[in-house]
Design an enzyme around this catalytic site. Structure first.
Site, PDB file in Angstrom:
ATOM      1  N   CYS A  15       1.000  -1.317  -0.063  1.00 51.70           N
ATOM      2  CA  CYS A  15       0.135  -0.013   0.051  1.00 51.70           C
ATOM      3  C   CYS A  15       0.995   1.036  -0.123  1.00 51.70           C
ATOM      4  O   CYS A  15       0.595   2.211  -0.868  1.00 51.70           O
ATOM      5  CB  CYS A  15      -0.941  -0.008   1.108  1.00 51.70           C
TER       6      CYS A  15
ATOM      7  N   ARG B  92      15.800   0.547   1.524  1.00 51.18           N
ATOM      8  CA  ARG B  92      15.488  -0.877   0.887  1.00 51.18           C
ATOM      9  C   ARG B  92      14.566  -1.824   1.745  1.00 51.18           C
ATOM     10  O   ARG B  92      15.019  -2.878   1.685  1.00 51.18           O
ATOM     11  CB  ARG B  92      16.615  -1.453   0.161  1.00 51.18           C
ATOM     12  N   SER B  93      13.866  -1.181   2.517  1.00 51.39           N
ATOM     13  CA  SER B  93      12.911  -1.969   3.420  1.00 51.39           C
ATOM     14  C   SER B  93      12.183  -2.989   2.438  1.00 51.39           C
ATOM     15  O   SER B  93      11.838  -2.380   1.462  1.00 51.39           O
ATOM     16  CB  SER B  93      12.151  -1.490   4.478  1.00 51.39           C
TER      17      SER B  93
ATOM     18  N   ASP C 181      20.606   1.889   0.408  1.00 55.78           N
ATOM     19  CA  ASP C 181      20.415   1.685   1.757  1.00 55.78           C
ATOM     20  C   ASP C 181      21.860   2.006   2.450  1.00 55.78           C
ATOM     21  O   ASP C 181      22.873   2.450   2.084  1.00 55.78           O
ATOM     22  CB  ASP C 181      19.856   0.039   1.912  1.00 55.78           C
ATOM     23  N   ILE C 182      21.807   1.491   3.711  1.00 55.47           N
ATOM     24  CA  ILE C 182      22.835   2.073   4.692  1.00 55.47           C
ATOM     25  C   ILE C 182      24.183   1.515   4.159  1.00 55.47           C
ATOM     26  O   ILE C 182      25.261   1.953   4.397  1.00 55.47           O
ATOM     27  CB  ILE C 182      22.684   1.654   6.094  1.00 55.47           C
TER      28      ILE C 182
END
Length: 251
Positions: A159, A190-191, A213-214
């Site tokens: 969602c 980038r979860s 990402d990290i």
């Protein structure tokens, strides 16, 4: 089309209104007796933001005439609760308010316990698009699926990434014919819930997407068959300057 020289404040309520109106009109027409589809939200953590999200979900459902219930349980009971709701004929859909286990790895399947739980949800009741059936469809750019009656229906998408895409559509970033072809987009994070699927969705629409990402950066883009390929970018650094903005787009 919006250009890089423009800055706009977007009222997301304006973006959401036509979708909410369409849902309400459908519910009013198809379920005049009030026995509309029922959504269950499962809270299995003490995160105050998750509890606030549950309240927002209730308000949104009430606004369009859908039934909603929040169920709270311990995280050790979550898997059993999901399987119980899978079998409950009264429940049309369910969602889990993540994160529940955070980065805790899974010893059953998936990279984490949260991803394992998302795959426990029956795809017929998964309204978040987080189970394997829908994730696979997303990364293969399969936008239509067959339902139990053999009819073509849209594949469910996560969602929050979908909301980001709808905002971009509202801003007329998408070309009516070419989509995002020729555009380069950077997604910070980038979860599995937001950043990763958002990068895939934008790549599906033709963009070259740098996913930062990290500790790494990947380039998401379509291959010759229209399927997303990922290329790791070595020794990358991303610097983002932000004052009051919590969501920024560079294109």
């Amino acid at each position: 089309m919006t250009t890089a020289a423009e800055n706009r404040i977007v009222d997301v309520a304006v973006v959401a209104k036509p979708f909410l109106d369409d849902i309400k009109a459908f519910v009013d027409k198809e379920f005049p007796d009030g026995n509309s589809p029922k959504l269950v939200g499962i809270l299995a953590n003490e995160d105050p933001f998750a509890k606030m999200y549950a309240k927002w979900t209730r308000k949104a459902c009430e606004r369009v005439g859908l039934r909603y219930e929040t169920i709270e349980c311990k995280r050790t009971e979550l898997e059993d609760k999901v399987y119980e709701l899978n079998e409950d004929a009264e429940i049309s859909g369910m969602m889990v308010y993540y994160p529940v286990f955070g980065t805790l790895p899974s010893f059953m399947a998936g990279v984490s316990m949260d991803s394992y739980i998302s795959n426990c949800v029956d795809f017929k009741k998964d309204v978040e698009g987080m189970c394997f059936t829908y994730i696979q469809a997303l990364y293969r750019n399969q936008r239509v699926m067959k339902n139990d009656k053999g009819r073509n229906v849209k594949s469910i998408l996560p969602c929050t990434p979908l909301a980001c895409v709808k905002i971009l559509e509202h801003l007329q970033v998408f070309d009516s014919k070419e989509g995002l072809a020729g555009k380069t987009i950077t997604v910070i994070n980038r979860s599995q819930i937001v950043g990763h699927p958002l990068a895939a969705m934008l790549a599906n629409d033709g963009a070259e997407v740098y996913s930062k990402d990290i500790d790494s950066m990947f380039l998401f883009k379509k291959d010759s068959k229209g399927v997303i390929e990922n290329v790791r970018i070595a020794n990358s650094v991303a610097i983002v300057f932000s004052s009051t903005c919590q969501f920024g787009i560079i294109y």
